[in-house]
Scaffold this motif. Sequence first.
Motif, PDB file in Angstrom:
ATOM      1  N   ARG A  94       1.066  -1.110   0.247  1.00  0.00           N
ATOM      2  CA  ARG A  94       0.000   0.300  -0.473  1.00  0.00           C
ATOM      3  C   ARG A  94       0.749   1.151   0.280  1.00  0.00           C
ATOM      4  N   ILE A  95       0.724   2.175  -0.320  1.00  0.00           N
ATOM      5  CA  ILE A  95       0.426   3.298  -0.162  1.00  0.00           C
ATOM      6  C   ILE A  95      -0.048   4.320   0.088  1.00  0.00           C
ATOM      7  N   LEU A  96       0.916   5.271   1.283  1.00  0.00           N
ATOM      8  CA  LEU A  96       0.113   5.623   1.981  1.00  0.00           C
ATOM      9  C   LEU A  96      -0.101   7.007   2.146  1.00  0.00           C
ATOM     10  N   GLY A  97      -0.714   7.794   1.960  1.00  0.00           N
ATOM     11  CA  GLY A  97      -0.461   9.602   1.775  1.00  0.00           C
ATOM     12  C   GLY A  97      -0.818  10.187   2.791  1.00  0.00           C
ATOM     13  N   THR A  98      -0.137  10.663   3.659  1.00  0.00           N
ATOM     14  CA  THR A  98      -0.304  10.913   5.095  1.00  0.00           C
ATOM     15  C   THR A  98       0.622  12.176   5.831  1.00  0.00           C
ATOM     16  N   GLU A  99       0.797  12.794   6.305  1.00  0.00           N
ATOM     17  CA  GLU A  99       1.980  13.587   7.059  1.00  0.00           C
ATOM     18  C   GLU A  99       2.876  13.658   7.896  1.00  0.00           C
ATOM     19  N   SER A 100       4.041  14.150   8.446  1.00  0.00           N
ATOM     20  CA  SER A 100       5.241  13.978   8.805  1.00  0.00           C
ATOM     21  C   SER A 100       4.878  13.225  10.179  1.00  0.00           C
ATOM     22  N   GLU A 101       3.943  13.819  10.789  1.00  0.00           N
ATOM     23  CA  GLU A 101       3.978  13.621  12.206  1.00  0.00           C
ATOM     24  C   GLU A 101       3.817  11.735  12.269  1.00  0.00           C
ATOM     25  N   TYR A 102       3.133  11.152  10.849  1.00  0.00           N
ATOM     26  CA  TYR A 102       2.927   9.870  10.719  1.00  0.00           C
ATOM     27  C   TYR A 102       4.118   9.019  11.569  1.00  0.00           C
ATOM     28  N   PHE A 103       5.532   9.243  11.059  1.00  0.00           N
ATOM     29  CA  PHE A 103       6.498   9.284  11.351  1.00  0.00           C
ATOM     30  C   PHE A 103       6.508   8.785  13.126  1.00  0.00           C
ATOM     31  N   LYS A 104       6.702  10.282  13.223  1.00  0.00           N
ATOM     32  CA  LYS A 104       6.772  10.384  14.899  1.00  0.00           C
ATOM     33  C   LYS A 104       5.937   9.523  15.742  1.00  0.00           C
TER      34      LYS A 104
END
Length: 435
Positions: free
Chosen positions: A111-121
């Motif tokens: 899956r290719i997930l579109g999100t924001e940098s906060e997801y990594f944190k």
Amino acid sequence: MNLVYLAYRNMVSKPLNLLLSLLLLSLSVSLVTFVFQLSKQLGGQLDKNIAPFDMVVGAKGSPLQLVLSSVLHVDAPTGNIKLKDVATLRNHPFIEKTIPVSYGDNYKGYRILGTESEYFKSYEAELKEGRFFEKSFEVVAGYGVAGKLNLGLGDTFTSSHGLIDGGDAHDNHPFKVVGILEPSGTVVDQLLISNLESIWEAHDHWSSEGNKETGGEPHTEDEHKEHENHEGHEHGDEEGDQQDEKHENHEDDEDLEITSLLVKFKSPLGMVQLPRFINENTSVQAALPGFEIQRLMGLLGSGAKTINGIALAILLVSGLSIFISLLKTIRERRQELALLRTYGFQTRQLLGLALLEGIFLALIGFILGWVLGRLGIWIVSGYLSATYGYALLIKGPEMVELLLMVVILVLAIIATLLASLSIFKLNVAKTLSDV
């Protein structure tokens, strides 16, 4: 004379009895250890992956499906929601943070997930090499997917529409790998992560191309829902001000959609009040990952209890089998035991000989069962890893399993003692005279 050797010779002299006892015992042990490890590791994996988020907001439908698709990424989404419909949640006093996610495309099944940098944190994901995405169609690959697809920095690929491999390709919007993550043991390892704009732009193009091919006619409602399973936002710690500005621009666009919104509460009151309010008063749905996973594990736990009940019954039958096998052996060898008494063996030594045989059976049965249980975990791990990206660990014996071994040894000793009662009544002279 060596009692251990004698016990071994006695045990292998009746191979069919030995195989039956070992088969029953190892089957019960393998079932118990397999179910224990599977439940524990699956529960641990699920808890670890849902821990960063307290609530998921998405389209109406099954709350469990919403959690499985948006947090664990193992199911199809319930649909899309308008970004503007959840915009007010971002500033709610009970909410610490919200992270929009959008998906609907894949690359070779991942899956290719579109999100924001906060997801990594949220998952404490760290870079192994490269950098995080800074603009559209830059992607950060999870450790697992990068290894399985042999992706490196600078590689490009085109996504396919849908969540399984084989859909229509977005040839005009290739993604470029700009970063690879360290292994985290979470769902992030199995994802290709980009910003939300990548998903929006790819599907704006897909939609317009589809309209051209159909002579400008609109897609059906089902086609529209299928291709709009995606939406998003930008990333990069150093671009905080720009990202806030983008949020405002996105929320002004009434056509933008996302798959779901991941929510972390600031106050426990949020968990008490917000889900019910959202479900009763809005067009979207709120689901609590902790509650839904607990309910799922409860259903799985019922099956585990059933299997453990079957394993317990088999264990009792195996104990009975050991008792019958030893009882038959002792009765058939009365002359041999009497002869050993004439060589100076005492009653306690003969009893020790029988106990050694029972203990050998218990230990060998436990070891075989434990190995079979771990073999089952290895097979299931391969399936889960290939299908869902979840790998199970092959661990050494744990305390519960060691306690099971003690229970089996005690059961074998009791069965042996009961079978050996005739040793105390052995009449050496009479037994030898009957030969």
